[in-house]
Design a protein around this motif. Structure first.
Motif, PDB file in Angstrom:
ATOM      1  N   GLN A 111       0.817  -1.214   0.000  1.00 41.56           N
ATOM      2  CA  GLN A 111       0.000   0.000   0.000  1.00 41.56           C
ATOM      3  C   GLN A 111       0.849   1.263   0.000  1.00 41.56           C
ATOM      4  N   GLU A 112       1.812   1.277   0.929  1.00 42.48           N
ATOM      5  CA  GLU A 112       2.592   2.496   1.121  1.00 42.48           C
ATOM      6  C   GLU A 112       3.350   2.873  -0.132  1.00 42.48           C
ATOM      7  N   ILE A 113       4.032   1.902  -0.695  1.00 47.30           N
ATOM      8  CA  ILE A 113       4.908   2.227  -1.808  1.00 47.30           C
ATOM      9  C   ILE A 113       4.103   2.710  -3.003  1.00 47.30           C
ATOM     10  N   ILE A 114       2.967   2.105  -3.186  1.00 49.01           N
ATOM     11  CA  ILE A 114       2.182   2.528  -4.351  1.00 49.01           C
ATOM     12  C   ILE A 114       1.617   3.920  -4.126  1.00 49.01           C
ATOM     13  N   LYS A 115       1.186   4.166  -2.898  1.00 50.00           N
ATOM     14  CA  LYS A 115       0.680   5.509  -2.613  1.00 50.00           C
ATOM     15  C   LYS A 115       1.765   6.547  -2.821  1.00 50.00           C
TER      16      LYS A 115
END
Lengths: 354, 570
Positions: A111-115
């Protein structure tokens, strides 16, 4: 530089083994209509090579300027915050990572990296907003939660980034993800293809490679091109003017496992089981993945086994392999398999020979 | 709690004519101003919402709640102020008032008394140390002694009143209002600081002649960590050196038997450090039966109101004896239940002792089992009970069983080994389920855990169908832990390795590294010199060497290290 890296095809045009797939990928890129991609296939078939060549096709040589980073994230998960660390390999246009390394917290990483990627989109020279590519390795090892969140983020941010997923088996990737990607199956190269590649490398290196020897390497490599090239190089180091009869040294851990297998065949008792456990520990210490240990062990055992038992043993191996994935301590399950094998084999011996 | 409180307040409001509830609500709200404020808010809300028919129902619930709360408030008040209870507890009622009534040994009392006398004399400044450490087990009468002596000498006892600790949840609740979290230790430290610098605040004595003051520190704050302990030590050390007021510090012993308990150990440490910095020390011995007897003998008239007047003090003593289980002269035990050590429990499971003889076998009435599934009855408690007594985590239990169980199997019994390891695998799967869950599923977690432990243990008991006659076995520490540690070490090693080794475009996955690259590196050895750059080569060699060395060394070391002592400190 190892030959594996040295002779890795850099562009889609130079790809030797999966040329048809490479051409298709090239068409996709030139049409500026690149969907999410899911590459799957056995190890050493050329998935990574194709992905790298594809990135180069998309972004030009800039994609080759990568830097390795050990990045830390602080993720807010409800009441607590989680600190995560992961190594990434990134260029200006892509990031490559293996989220399953983060264990059961993998979903936060995804989630974090894509955000984060969605936040800072690169802008190309014409002022047009481009997209980044996220390469995720070992998607099949992601937890179910992570795969679900990956699916959601995939939809939400599909305007900002393209995902290239890479895994060994697509069966462990959820249907939801598979259906959102263009699935590309990379099958293992045939022995002829491997020989072809070996001959190519031999020519480039200026070596005399007897065709029989090349065929033997290809056969030993188990249709794994990377392995074939690696053992080709070791053979070159060990003895140069190649002969047809030259020994091809096998992997040490494989020898070790076949030793274990013969131990098991020789005696079936709790004491022997304990010794086997010690040897399995040795393998685990050297980071040989338990799945591979079990697989190889089954292979070695089957080679020595009576035909009528093979079916049953395969069944139990599959059973314990599944349980191993559910569980945490692989040794418990491998050992249970060994114990089961011993018990089956012993009663078989008693039944046949009395 | 505040929620419940609000409901109660509502009831007292609605029912003016029941004085009982009203009084309770008032007593409750007094000590806790915060609760009352939230209560008033709740009242307002409830007024708005409650209509005719619902009111009666509410009322019923509240009556029930009152009963509940009666108990609740009582216990609460007892713990707190002791104002509203008509009858005092005997403990308070028959508190010693004179030196003779103390059950502490006369000599000790005398010692403490003279110490205080000397220090309370007007010729001050002679004594450098003004701190007395009184230690003894809980309930021997340390604080009682100090109070009695003080009143005997006509001195006033000033003490540190332990503030109600701020519970973490409470702090979270308050965190919006910007109050800082202060632990008990913080407060204590600042208090001691004050005392040291300014003495006691003179305004508290309204009289013209300043009465002599004894300063009493009861109930030292708890220490959870080394740092906190150190801080407390420093603080007390300063106090010993600088204070001008005779100070008594009460320290409760927890018996010397279980030095494993961290708290007890830190208390010991504190005592030692206090002595070293020059405080006097008096130890009160544990109460003996005789002194209890004496107490009842001294106050026969006070006990006369018992409903059984014929009872002699001796009989009384007998009675008081029972619940606390005290033997002659032995100390009273508090707060600890008997535990089975982990190894004791493991031994039981592994040896798997069972009843012999056919008679015991077919007890189970009418419940027929196939012969292969039936086992002789166990010669021990229910396994779960033993588990819970040994206070261990299920994970380690499974690991220990896994490590050791094969030694206890019959040499022929491979089938048993399979059953066993299958059950251990089951428990592993159950434990692994936990991993994905967040801590919010606490209950489920504990059930899963105990189920896993139970399966592991019962699997071992069941699986070992022909237990061999017991002989001595050392129980080994699970090698699995060592293996896990080492493999993660190697993983990191490889991780570092892989970055220079494939500085190319791609990164290889761990399994590829482990199964294909590393063996090749080993085979290539140092002959690859020209093949790839020096950095790679160097690190590859290093890794090779390290690899082998650590393997050999650590495994040998492990083999030698295995001993019972080593097991203790896992």
């Amino acid at each position: 530089m190892l030959w594996v890296d040295k002779y890795r095809p850099k562009t889609l045009d130079h790809v030797m083994v999966h040329n048809d797939i490479a051409q298709n990928l090239k068409k996709l890129v030139t049409e500026h209509d690149c969907p999410h991609l899911l590459f799957y296939g056995p190890s050493g078939a050329g998935k990574k090579t194709l992905i790298m060549a594809l990135l180069r096709q998309m972004f030009g040589p800039g994609a080759e300027k990568v830097k390795v980073e050990n990045r830390a994230w602080k993720v807010d998960a409800g009441s607590r915050s989680i600190d995560l660390e992961l190594t990434t390999l990134s260029s200006a246009n892509h990031i490559e990572m293996t989220p399953s390394d983060a264990g059961f917290q993998d979903r936060y990483i995804v989630q974090e990296i894509i955000k984060e990627m969605a936040k800072n989109r690169p802008i190309d020279t014409k002022g047009k907003k481009g997209f980044k590519v996220l390469v995720l390795n070992d998607v099949d090892k992601l937890s179910r939660e992570a795969q679900h969140s990956l699916r959601r983020t995939m939809e939400k941010y599909s305007a900002y980034c393209r995902l290239i997923l890479c895994c060994n088996s697509s069966s462990r990737v959820t249907e939801a993800i598979r259906s959102r990607c263009l699935n590309v199956r990379i099958n293992a190269p045939s022995q002829e293809q491997i020989v072809e590649v070996l001959q190519f490398i031999g020519k480039k290196e200026g070596l005399q490679l007897p065709p029989n020897f090349a065929a033997r390497i290809a056969e030993k490599s188990n249709r794994n091109l990377r392995r074939a090239i690696l053992s080709f190089e070791t053979c070159r180091v060990q003895q140069y003017p190649f002969t047809d009869k030259q020994t091809i040294s096998p992997m040490d851990w494989e020898e070790y496992i076949s030793e274990i297998a013969s131990d098991i065949m020789k005696e079936q008792s709790p004491k022997r089981l304990f010794q086997v456990r010690g040897k399995l520990y040795e393998l685990l210490i050297n980071c040989i993945p338990p799945e591979i240990i079990l697989k190889r062990l089954l292979y070695e055992l089957l080679r020595k086994l009576d035909a009528e038992l093979k079916h049953e043993i395969c069944h139990w191996a599959a059973y314990y392999e599944h349980r191993m994935r559910l569980g945490q301590k692989a040794i418990f399950h491998i050992e249970a398999f060994v114990a089961k094998f011993m018990s089956v084999y012993k009663s078989f011996l008693i039944a046949t020979f009395g | 709690m505040p929620k419940r409180n609000s409901v109660i307040v509502l009831s007292s409001d609605e029912e003016q004519e029941t004085p009982k509830t009203r009084s309770y609500s008032s007593t409750r709200t007094k000590p806790k101003p915060k609760a009352s404020s939230s209560g008033s808010r709740g009242r307002k809300k409830a007024r708005v919402s409650s209509s005719g028919p619902r009111l009666s129902k509410l009322h019923e619930i509240n009556l029930f709640d009152d009963d509940f709360n009666e108990v609740f408030t009582r216990s609460k008040v007892f713990a707190g102020t002791q104002q509203n209870i008509a009858e005092e507890l005997w403990v308070d009622k028959y508190k010693p008032h004179s030196l003779e009534e103390l059950s502490v040994h006369k000599k000790k009392v005398e010692e403490v008394k003279t110490w205080f006398e000397e220090r309370l004399k007007p010729s001050k400044g002679v004594y450098r140390n003004n701190v007395l450490v009184v230690s003894g087990q809980a309930g021997v009468g340390k604080s009682a002694a100090i109070h009695v002596i003080a009143s005997h000498l006509g001195a006033m006892v000033c003490g540190w009143n332990t503030p109600t600790p701020v519970i973490w949840q409470e702090h979270l609740y308050n965190s919006g209002t910007a109050t800082k979290y202060t632990s008990k230790l913080d407060e204590f430290v600042s208090f001691v600081e004050r005392i040291r610098k300014y003495g006691l605040i003179p305004t508290s004595f309204t009289g013209e002649s300043k009465p002599s003051v004894i300063f009493l520190i009861d109930d030292l704050p708890m220490m959870h960590s080394k740092a906190a302990l150190g801080r407390l030590k420093d603080c007390l050390h300063l106090l010993v050196h600088t204070t001008q007021i005779p100070t008594a510090i009460l320290v409760t012993d927890y018996g010397n038997t279980d030095s494993a308990d961290y708290n007890a150990r830190s208390v010991e440490e504190l005592k030692i450090s206090l002595e070293r910095s020059g405080a006097c020390k008096v130890t009160f011995n544990p109460i003996t039966v005789n002194s209890i007897k004496k107490f009842f003998c001294v106050n026969p008239d006070q006990v006369h109101s018992l409903s059984l007047p014929t009872r002699t003090p001796h009989a009384l003593k007998e009675k008081s004896n029972k619940p606390v289980e005290l033997d002659d002269g032995s100390p009273l035990y508090f707060g600890r239940d008997e535990t089975v050590s982990l190894f004791h429990a493991l031994g039981k499971f592994l040896h798997n002792k069972r009843e012999t003889g056919v008679a015991a076998e077919y007890d189970q009435n009418g419940f027929l089992m196939q012969e292969i599934f039936s086992r002789l009855p166990l010669k021990m408690d229910v396994p779960e009970k033993i588990l819970s007594q040994s206070h261990v985590q299920p994970g380690p239990v499974a690991d220990f069983l896994h490590e050791n169980v094969l030694d206890f199997l019959n040499d022929e019994a491979v089938e048993d080994a399979w059953i066993l390891s299958s059950y251990l695998g089951d428990s592993d799967i159950l434990l692994a389920k936990l991993r994905g869950m967040l801590s919010s599923h606490n209950e489920a977690e504990s059930i899963l855990q105990s189920a896993a432990a139970s399966i592991a243990v019962r699997g071992v008991l069941f699986g070992n169908s022909q237990p061999i006659s017991s002989r001595w076995h050392a129980i080994r520490r699970p090698k699995l832990w060592q293996v896990q540690k080492e493999s993660s070490y190697h993983k990191n090693e490889m991780f570092r390795q892989r970055i220079p080794a494939c500085n190319q475009l791609s990164s290889y996955h761990m399994s590829v590294m482990a199964t294909e690259y590393m063996p090749m590196f080993k085979l290539l050895g140092n002959r690859v010199g020209s093949a790839y750059n020096e950095l790679d080569q160097e690190s590859a060699q290093n890794l090779d060497m390290e690899d082998f060395d650590t393997d050999k060394m650590s495994l040998d070391g492990e083999a030698m290290e295995i001993s019972d002592d080593d097991i203790e400190d896992w």
